[in-house]
Design a protein around this motif. Sequence first.
Motif, PDB file in Angstrom:
ATOM      1  N   LEU A 121      -3.779 -15.938   1.124  1.00 24.27           N
ATOM      2  CA  LEU A 121      -3.436 -16.831   0.006  1.00 24.27           C
ATOM      3  C   LEU A 121      -2.242 -17.659   0.473  1.00 24.27           C
ATOM      4  O   LEU A 121      -1.088 -17.375   0.109  1.00 24.27           O
ATOM      5  CB  LEU A 121      -3.087 -16.021  -1.251  1.00 24.27           C
ATOM      6  CG  LEU A 121      -4.236 -15.226  -1.882  1.00 24.27           C
ATOM      7  CD1 LEU A 121      -3.735 -14.388  -3.035  1.00 24.27           C
ATOM      8  CD2 LEU A 121      -5.364 -16.141  -2.348  1.00 24.27           C
ATOM      9  N   PRO A 122      -2.490 -18.669   1.295  1.00 30.29           N
ATOM     10  CA  PRO A 122      -1.422 -19.408   1.965  1.00 30.29           C
ATOM     11  C   PRO A 122      -0.361 -19.987   1.046  1.00 30.29           C
ATOM     12  O   PRO A 122       0.826 -20.019   1.383  1.00 30.29           O
ATOM     13  CB  PRO A 122      -2.174 -20.536   2.686  1.00 30.29           C
ATOM     14  CG  PRO A 122      -3.561 -20.038   2.842  1.00 30.29           C
ATOM     15  CD  PRO A 122      -3.821 -19.200   1.632  1.00 30.29           C
ATOM     16  N   PHE A 123      -0.765 -20.431  -0.157  1.00 25.88           N
ATOM     17  CA  PHE A 123       0.172 -21.117  -1.039  1.00 25.88           C
ATOM     18  C   PHE A 123       1.246 -20.203  -1.616  1.00 25.88           C
ATOM     19  O   PHE A 123       2.256 -20.667  -2.155  1.00 25.88           O
ATOM     20  CB  PHE A 123      -0.590 -21.797  -2.186  1.00 25.88           C
ATOM     21  CG  PHE A 123      -1.380 -20.846  -3.048  1.00 25.88           C
ATOM     22  CD1 PHE A 123      -0.816 -20.271  -4.171  1.00 25.88           C
ATOM     23  CD2 PHE A 123      -2.697 -20.514  -2.716  1.00 25.88           C
ATOM     24  CE1 PHE A 123      -1.538 -19.395  -4.965  1.00 25.88           C
ATOM     25  CE2 PHE A 123      -3.422 -19.643  -3.510  1.00 25.88           C
ATOM     26  CZ  PHE A 123      -2.843 -19.075  -4.628  1.00 25.88           C
ATOM     27  N   LEU A 124       1.074 -18.881  -1.503  1.00 32.58           N
ATOM     28  CA  LEU A 124       2.037 -17.940  -2.088  1.00 32.58           C
ATOM     29  C   LEU A 124       3.243 -17.687  -1.192  1.00 32.58           C
ATOM     30  O   LEU A 124       4.265 -17.192  -1.651  1.00 32.58           O
ATOM     31  CB  LEU A 124       1.353 -16.602  -2.401  1.00 32.58           C
ATOM     32  CG  LEU A 124       0.400 -16.610  -3.582  1.00 32.58           C
ATOM     33  CD1 LEU A 124      -0.181 -15.224  -3.790  1.00 32.58           C
ATOM     34  CD2 LEU A 124       1.086 -17.080  -4.854  1.00 32.58           C
ATOM     35  N   ASN A 125       3.087 -17.973   0.092  1.00 35.56           N
ATOM     36  CA  ASN A 125       4.150 -17.725   1.055  1.00 35.56           C
ATOM     37  C   ASN A 125       4.605 -16.263   0.975  1.00 35.56           C
ATOM     38  O   ASN A 125       3.783 -15.371   0.818  1.00 35.56           O
ATOM     39  CB  ASN A 125       5.324 -18.688   0.815  1.00 35.56           C
ATOM     40  CG  ASN A 125       6.067 -18.995   2.098  1.00 35.56           C
ATOM     41  OD1 ASN A 125       6.225 -18.131   2.939  1.00 35.56           O
ATOM     42  ND2 ASN A 125       6.513 -20.220   2.244  1.00 35.56           N
ATOM     43  N   PHE A 130       5.403  -9.283  -1.469  1.00 39.79           N
ATOM     44  CA  PHE A 130       6.217  -8.411  -2.318  1.00 39.79           C
ATOM     45  C   PHE A 130       5.907  -8.474  -3.813  1.00 39.79           C
ATOM     46  O   PHE A 130       6.107  -7.496  -4.522  1.00 39.79           O
ATOM     47  CB  PHE A 130       7.701  -8.735  -2.115  1.00 39.79           C
ATOM     48  CG  PHE A 130       8.171  -8.521  -0.703  1.00 39.79           C
ATOM     49  CD1 PHE A 130       8.272  -7.248  -0.169  1.00 39.79           C
ATOM     50  CD2 PHE A 130       8.481  -9.600   0.094  1.00 39.79           C
ATOM     51  CE1 PHE A 130       8.691  -7.049   1.126  1.00 39.79           C
ATOM     52  CE2 PHE A 130       8.904  -9.415   1.401  1.00 39.79           C
ATOM     53  CZ  PHE A 130       9.003  -8.136   1.924  1.00 39.79           C
ATOM     54  N   ILE A 131       5.440  -9.611  -4.311  1.00 38.99           N
ATOM     55  CA  ILE A 131       5.238  -9.754  -5.758  1.00 38.99           C
ATOM     56  C   ILE A 131       3.760  -9.820  -6.134  1.00 38.99           C
ATOM     57  O   ILE A 131       3.315  -9.161  -7.074  1.00 38.99           O
ATOM     58  CB  ILE A 131       5.973 -11.013  -6.285  1.00 38.99           C
ATOM     59  CG1 ILE A 131       7.468 -10.889  -6.003  1.00 38.99           C
ATOM     60  CG2 ILE A 131       5.732 -11.190  -7.781  1.00 38.99           C
ATOM     61  CD1 ILE A 131       8.263 -12.132  -6.340  1.00 38.99           C
ATOM     62  N   ALA A 132       2.993 -10.600  -5.390  1.00 37.54           N
ATOM     63  CA  ALA A 132       1.571 -10.806  -5.713  1.00 37.54           C
ATOM     64  C   ALA A 132       0.757  -9.514  -5.832  1.00 37.54           C
ATOM     65  O   ALA A 132      -0.143  -9.447  -6.680  1.00 37.54           O
ATOM     66  CB  ALA A 132       0.936 -11.733  -4.680  1.00 37.54           C
ATOM     67  N   THR A 192       0.142   2.011 -13.175  1.00 40.50           N
ATOM     68  CA  THR A 192      -0.548   3.024 -12.377  1.00 40.50           C
ATOM     69  C   THR A 192      -1.535   2.397 -11.398  1.00 40.50           C
ATOM     70  O   THR A 192      -1.659   2.834 -10.254  1.00 40.50           O
ATOM     71  CB  THR A 192      -1.295   4.021 -13.285  1.00 40.50           C
ATOM     72  OG1 THR A 192      -2.178   3.316 -14.150  1.00 40.50           O
ATOM     73  CG2 THR A 192      -0.320   4.832 -14.121  1.00 40.50           C
ATOM     74  N   ARG A 193      -2.218   1.335 -11.837  1.00 37.89           N
ATOM     75  CA  ARG A 193      -3.230   0.707 -10.983  1.00 37.89           C
ATOM     76  C   ARG A 193      -2.627  -0.171  -9.884  1.00 37.89           C
ATOM     77  O   ARG A 193      -3.325  -0.550  -8.950  1.00 37.89           O
ATOM     78  CB  ARG A 193      -4.210  -0.104 -11.838  1.00 37.89           C
ATOM     79  CG  ARG A 193      -5.158   0.776 -12.647  1.00 37.89           C
ATOM     80  CD  ARG A 193      -5.980  -0.016 -13.650  1.00 37.89           C
ATOM     81  NE  ARG A 193      -6.941   0.848 -14.324  1.00 37.89           N
ATOM     82  CZ  ARG A 193      -8.206   1.006 -13.959  1.00 37.89           C
ATOM     83  NH1 ARG A 193      -8.681   0.324 -12.924  1.00 37.89           N
ATOM     84  NH2 ARG A 193      -9.008   1.817 -14.615  1.00 37.89           N
ATOM     85  N   SER A 194      -1.343  -0.496 -10.014  1.00 37.77           N
ATOM     86  CA  SER A 194      -0.681  -1.284  -8.971  1.00 37.77           C
ATOM     87  C   SER A 194       0.322  -0.462  -8.173  1.00 37.77           C
ATOM     88  O   SER A 194       1.071  -1.007  -7.360  1.00 37.77           O
ATOM     89  CB  SER A 194       0.031  -2.494  -9.597  1.00 37.77           C
ATOM     90  OG  SER A 194       1.072  -2.073 -10.462  1.00 37.77           O
ATOM     91  N   LEU A 195       0.320   0.843  -8.383  1.00 33.87           N
ATOM     92  CA  LEU A 195       1.325   1.712  -7.749  1.00 33.87           C
ATOM     93  C   LEU A 195       1.316   1.586  -6.223  1.00 33.87           C
ATOM     94  O   LEU A 195       2.372   1.500  -5.587  1.00 33.87           O
ATOM     95  CB  LEU A 195       1.076   3.170  -8.158  1.00 33.87           C
ATOM     96  CG  LEU A 195       2.149   4.166  -7.710  1.00 33.87           C
ATOM     97  CD1 LEU A 195       3.428   3.958  -8.514  1.00 33.87           C
ATOM     98  CD2 LEU A 195       1.665   5.601  -7.873  1.00 33.87           C
TER      99      LEU A 195
END
Length: 315
Positions: A121-125, A130-132, A192-195
Amino acid sequence: VRKVVKSSSWWERHGVDISILACSFLLLPAGFLCLRSAQAIPFLVGVLTLGVVHHTLTVKGSHLASHNALTESKSWGKVWAIFFIELCSAFTAEQATYNHVKIHHGYTNVIGLGDSSTWKLPFLNHVYMFIAPLAVPIITPLVALDLLRNVEWKAALRTLCCMLVFYCHYWLLLHVSGFQSPWSALLCMLLTRSLLAHPYIHVNIFQHIGLPMFAADRKPKRIHLMSLGVLNLPRNALLDWSFGHSLISCHVEHHLFPSLSDNMCLKIKPVVSQYLKQKKLPYNEDTYTSRLRLFLQRYEELMVHAPPITELVGI
């Protein structure tokens, strides 16, 4: 490798990994009950339990099921594929298996086919690192719904029925764990699903992106393709349990012998590494922190720009 597999017991070939999945499934009630507590420690234990169980069933279970590595029966293999890929992960079994087994494994690091570009996902840099990943639980069902356009209506209907597990999770948080509001239950689901979403994303890009890439009409023999384009990470107790050896420390072995279970990939690791080194072929290994540092330093090059095609001269 065939000799090692033939001399191995059913427990080594399938039993160890089936037991890990069964233990994870049995831990679900404890996780939901821990969330009833008003005290911080039991509540956090519940979040950790449900998070690890979720990733074990959806990542390890789905991955093994897609390769029919949980059983030697094709009929049972289809059952496990529907259970882990559709019921636990919300993806259509046929579509997920085709994209992973036929495309990614068949054309590993071949530009335009199995080059792991779906993970870019190039546009996220650097936000991507760390966040996405926190959005993975939201993105997953949306991607799954989009894939339904490419399957027969019967398979699509079956997958939609299996997606009711999202509502079951929500219902259990309200009526078993005792959450007082819908928003608090939804927030707990997201948590829980993003742990383990960060290592999930990282592992999928670390092990292929940045390694040699090939054109479809100039790709080398399979053993060269896999030894050049696949990387192993060090063993890690948490990731070994929830993702499996074949996705962490035995990824090279897995790409060479994809139908083997996680435990068998670990068992054949010395044979494979010794063979590749004797034949002077690459056996790529690197640490998690080293790969993370590499991607942070060279994000533009690795995740934005088109990778250079590796010439076959000298292989």
